[in-house]
Design a protein around this motif. Structure first.
Motif, PDB file in Angstrom:
ATOM      1  N   VAL A  21      48.504  31.953  31.518  1.00 37.88           N
ATOM      2  CA  VAL A  21      48.245  31.873  29.836  1.00 37.88           C
ATOM      3  C   VAL A  21      47.279  32.830  29.418  1.00 37.88           C
ATOM      4  N   ASP A  22      47.195  33.614  28.490  1.00 37.24           N
ATOM      5  CA  ASP A  22      46.197  34.421  27.846  1.00 37.24           C
ATOM      6  C   ASP A  22      45.232  33.373  27.298  1.00 37.24           C
ATOM      7  N   ASP A  23      43.912  33.512  27.557  1.00 39.19           N
ATOM      8  CA  ASP A  23      43.099  32.597  26.795  1.00 39.19           C
ATOM      9  C   ASP A  23      41.721  33.362  26.680  1.00 39.19           C
ATOM     10  N   ALA A  24      40.699  32.813  26.123  1.00 32.48           N
ATOM     11  CA  ALA A  24      39.461  33.324  25.770  1.00 32.48           C
ATOM     12  C   ALA A  24      38.733  33.846  27.000  1.00 32.48           C
ATOM     13  N   LEU A  25      39.174  33.261  28.089  1.00 25.46           N
ATOM     14  CA  LEU A  25      38.396  33.454  29.649  1.00 25.46           C
ATOM     15  C   LEU A  25      39.096  34.912  30.090  1.00 25.46           C
ATOM     16  N   ALA A  26      40.513  34.824  30.184  1.00 29.00           N
ATOM     17  CA  ALA A  26      41.149  35.943  30.855  1.00 29.00           C
ATOM     18  C   ALA A  26      42.678  35.851  30.240  1.00 29.00           C
ATOM     19  N   SER A  27      43.320  37.143  30.638  1.00 26.53           N
ATOM     20  CA  SER A  27      44.611  37.464  30.168  1.00 26.53           C
ATOM     21  C   SER A  27      45.394  36.908  31.234  1.00 26.53           C
ATOM     22  N   SER A  28      46.850  36.769  31.099  1.00 24.91           N
ATOM     23  CA  SER A  28      47.678  36.275  32.131  1.00 24.91           C
ATOM     24  C   SER A  28      47.829  37.337  32.935  1.00 24.91           C
ATOM     25  N   TRP A  29      47.594  38.629  32.467  1.00 25.69           N
ATOM     26  CA  TRP A  29      47.922  39.864  33.350  1.00 25.69           C
ATOM     27  C   TRP A  29      46.770  40.058  34.434  1.00 25.69           C
ATOM     28  N   TYR A  30      45.489  39.644  33.742  1.00 22.61           N
ATOM     29  CA  TYR A  30      44.393  39.601  34.773  1.00 22.61           C
ATOM     30  C   TYR A  30      44.511  38.619  35.820  1.00 22.61           C
ATOM     31  N   ARG A  31      44.608  37.314  35.537  1.00 25.72           N
ATOM     32  CA  ARG A  31      44.929  36.161  36.325  1.00 25.72           C
ATOM     33  C   ARG A  31      45.980  36.668  37.669  1.00 25.72           C
ATOM     34  N   ARG A  32      46.970  37.194  37.122  1.00 25.87           N
ATOM     35  CA  ARG A  32      48.174  37.584  38.019  1.00 25.87           C
ATOM     36  C   ARG A  32      47.519  38.748  38.904  1.00 25.87           C
ATOM     37  N   GLU A  33      46.880  39.465  38.672  1.00 29.01           N
ATOM     38  CA  GLU A  33      46.306  40.726  39.400  1.00 29.01           C
ATOM     39  C   GLU A  33      45.331  40.187  40.443  1.00 29.01           C
ATOM     40  N   VAL A  34      44.464  39.284  39.892  1.00 32.80           N
ATOM     41  CA  VAL A  34      43.207  38.733  40.847  1.00 32.80           C
ATOM     42  C   VAL A  34      43.624  37.709  41.731  1.00 32.80           C
ATOM     43  N   ALA A  35      44.565  36.947  41.477  1.00 33.50           N
ATOM     44  CA  ALA A  35      44.961  35.808  42.212  1.00 33.50           C
ATOM     45  C   ALA A  35      45.109  36.119  43.549  1.00 33.50           C
ATOM     46  N   PRO A  36      45.939  37.190  43.968  1.00 35.54           N
ATOM     47  CA  PRO A  36      46.159  37.602  45.621  1.00 35.54           C
ATOM     48  C   PRO A  36      44.857  37.876  46.094  1.00 35.54           C
ATOM     49  N   VAL A  37      44.195  38.684  45.238  1.00 36.94           N
ATOM     50  CA  VAL A  37      42.524  39.233  45.771  1.00 36.94           C
ATOM     51  C   VAL A  37      41.720  37.683  46.155  1.00 36.94           C
ATOM     52  N   HIS A  38      41.793  36.932  45.388  1.00 37.69           N
ATOM     53  CA  HIS A  38      40.617  35.756  45.814  1.00 37.69           C
ATOM     54  C   HIS A  38      41.334  34.949  46.792  1.00 37.69           C
ATOM     55  N   LEU A  39      42.932  34.939  46.816  1.00 39.76           N
ATOM     56  CA  LEU A  39      43.372  34.082  47.676  1.00 39.76           C
ATOM     57  C   LEU A  39      43.053  34.621  49.177  1.00 39.76           C
ATOM     58  N   ARG A  40      43.287  35.974  48.990  1.00 38.06           N
ATOM     59  CA  ARG A  40      43.039  36.627  50.507  1.00 38.06           C
ATOM     60  C   ARG A  40      41.487  36.415  51.052  1.00 38.06           C
ATOM     61  N   ARG A  41      40.619  36.613  50.151  1.00 38.34           N
ATOM     62  CA  ARG A  41      39.044  36.162  50.335  1.00 38.34           C
ATOM     63  C   ARG A  41      38.895  34.598  50.898  1.00 38.34           C
ATOM     64  N   LEU A  42      39.678  33.932  50.331  1.00 34.31           N
ATOM     65  CA  LEU A  42      39.396  32.604  50.815  1.00 34.31           C
ATOM     66  C   LEU A  42      39.968  32.279  52.014  1.00 34.31           C
ATOM     67  N   LEU A  43      41.126  32.872  52.311  1.00 38.27           N
ATOM     68  CA  LEU A  43      41.711  32.749  53.706  1.00 38.27           C
ATOM     69  C   LEU A  43      40.835  33.529  54.827  1.00 38.27           C
ATOM     70  N   GLN A  44      40.642  34.503  54.567  1.00 37.15           N
ATOM     71  CA  GLN A  44      39.772  35.532  55.524  1.00 37.15           C
ATOM     72  C   GLN A  44      38.432  34.933  55.659  1.00 37.15           C
ATOM     73  N   ASN A  45      37.638  34.567  54.764  1.00 39.20           N
ATOM     74  CA  ASN A  45      36.386  34.224  54.812  1.00 39.20           C
ATOM     75  C   ASN A  45      35.996  32.970  54.910  1.00 39.20           C
ATOM     76  N   GLY A  46      36.784  32.146  54.260  1.00 39.71           N
ATOM     77  CA  GLY A  46      36.573  30.508  54.240  1.00 39.71           C
ATOM     78  C   GLY A  46      36.800  29.738  55.520  1.00 39.71           C
ATOM     79  N   GLY A  47      37.509  30.388  56.506  1.00 38.99           N
ATOM     80  CA  GLY A  47      37.840  29.427  57.839  1.00 38.99           C
ATOM     81  C   GLY A  47      39.388  29.346  57.872  1.00 38.99           C
ATOM     82  N   ARG A  48      39.633  28.888  58.742  1.00 43.17           N
ATOM     83  CA  ARG A  48      41.001  28.957  59.131  1.00 43.17           C
ATOM     84  C   ARG A  48      41.803  28.059  58.337  1.00 43.17           C
ATOM     85  N   VAL A  49      43.211  28.453  58.259  1.00 43.84           N
ATOM     86  CA  VAL A  49      44.356  27.481  57.435  1.00 43.84           C
ATOM     87  C   VAL A  49      44.883  26.488  58.121  1.00 43.84           C
TER      88      VAL A  49
END
Length: 259
Positions: free
Chosen positions: A231-259
């Motif tokens: 959703v859109d709220d004071a922290l971020a827009s729905s568009w922004y959350r959709r755009e950055v979700a894949p970026v942060h998931l990739r960082r977590l999977l690549q740098n955080g350890g094995r899945v």
């Protein structure tokens, strides 16, 4: 007039709850509601001594509903949840916020609940009923009763990853949170603040079930927002959350350890 009633046991407190009552443990949610003049309740129900015990049993890790984030961080048995608990607010909040209360926390709070869903935890009610976290969340708003404890199945070291995305480091509220776990080749990917409740990214889970190499991670990130409803709220827009979700998931999977 606001009244406060104290009971000896959580079973007694659960029986005393009514339509215009709220249970208080740590108070981080209820007392804020009182401060801001919430008129939906006029009774506060509490227990004289809440269950803050943390330990392993036959079902795995058992955490009493009254255990605070500080209790979790102090427990060697609850090490799997340390990366999550240490990101919940500052020291004062961690001394008050309970795992039971976190299960009811609305967006943008509830990071521990995101982790519990990824870990396939069970919610144990005061009447003895045990529910998967996913089932508990789907009926949370209609729930009658109190949470007594949470149980987390055992998981191999390195098989749980967590990331909190916030604008204020280190203790700002979440723009989104991501928890990933894998138990016996069954991956779980859960997003917080990407819908009204913590939500499994099932398309990403199916992609990761095919492997943990770069191709599987890329495939999971490409579909990770399917079925989510940010959703859109004071922290971020729905568009922004959709755009950055894949970026942060990739960082977590690549740098955080094995899945």
């Amino acid at each position: 007039m606001l009244s406060v009633e104290t009971y000896q046991t959580i079973t007694e407190a659960a029986g005393a709850l009514g339509d215009r009552s709220q249970y208080i443990a740590g108070g981080t949610l209820v007392m804020r509601a009182v401060t801001y003049g919430d008129q939906s309740f006029d009774r506060i129900v509490r227990v004289r001594q809440t269950d803050r015990n943390i330990g392993n049993d036959a079902a795995g890790l058992r955490i009493g509903a009254g255990a605070t984030m500080s209790d979790i961080l102090a427990s060697g048995d609850a090490e799997v949840l340390h990366p999550v608990a240490r990101l919940v607010g500052g020291p004062a909040l961690r001394n008050m916020a309970t795992i039971g209360g976190n299960l009811f926390a609305p967006n943008p709070y509830g990071d521990i609940t995101v982790a519990l869903l990824a870990l396939d935890a069970q919610v144990v009610m005061a009447n003895g009923q045990s529910l998967p976290v996913e089932s508990f969340l789907s009926g949370r708003d209609q729930l009658r009763g109190l949470v007594a404890a949470v149980t987390v199945p055992r998981i191999e070291p390195g098989s749980f990853l967590f990331s909190k995305v916030s604008r204020v480091k280190p203790k700002g509220v979440s723009v989104m949170s991501i928890a990933v776990s894998s138990r016996r080749g069954d991956p779980r990917v859960v997003f917080g603040n990407m819908g009204p409740l913590p939500t499994r990214a099932r398309a990403a889970e199916r992609a990761l079930a095919q492997g943990s190499d770069a191709n599987a991670i890329a495939a999971a990130c490409a579909v990770c927002t399917e079925g989510l409803a940010p959703v859109d709220d004071a922290l971020a827009s729905s568009w922004y959350r959709r755009e950055v979700a894949p970026v942060h998931l990739r960082r977590l999977l690549q740098n955080g350890g094995r899945v």
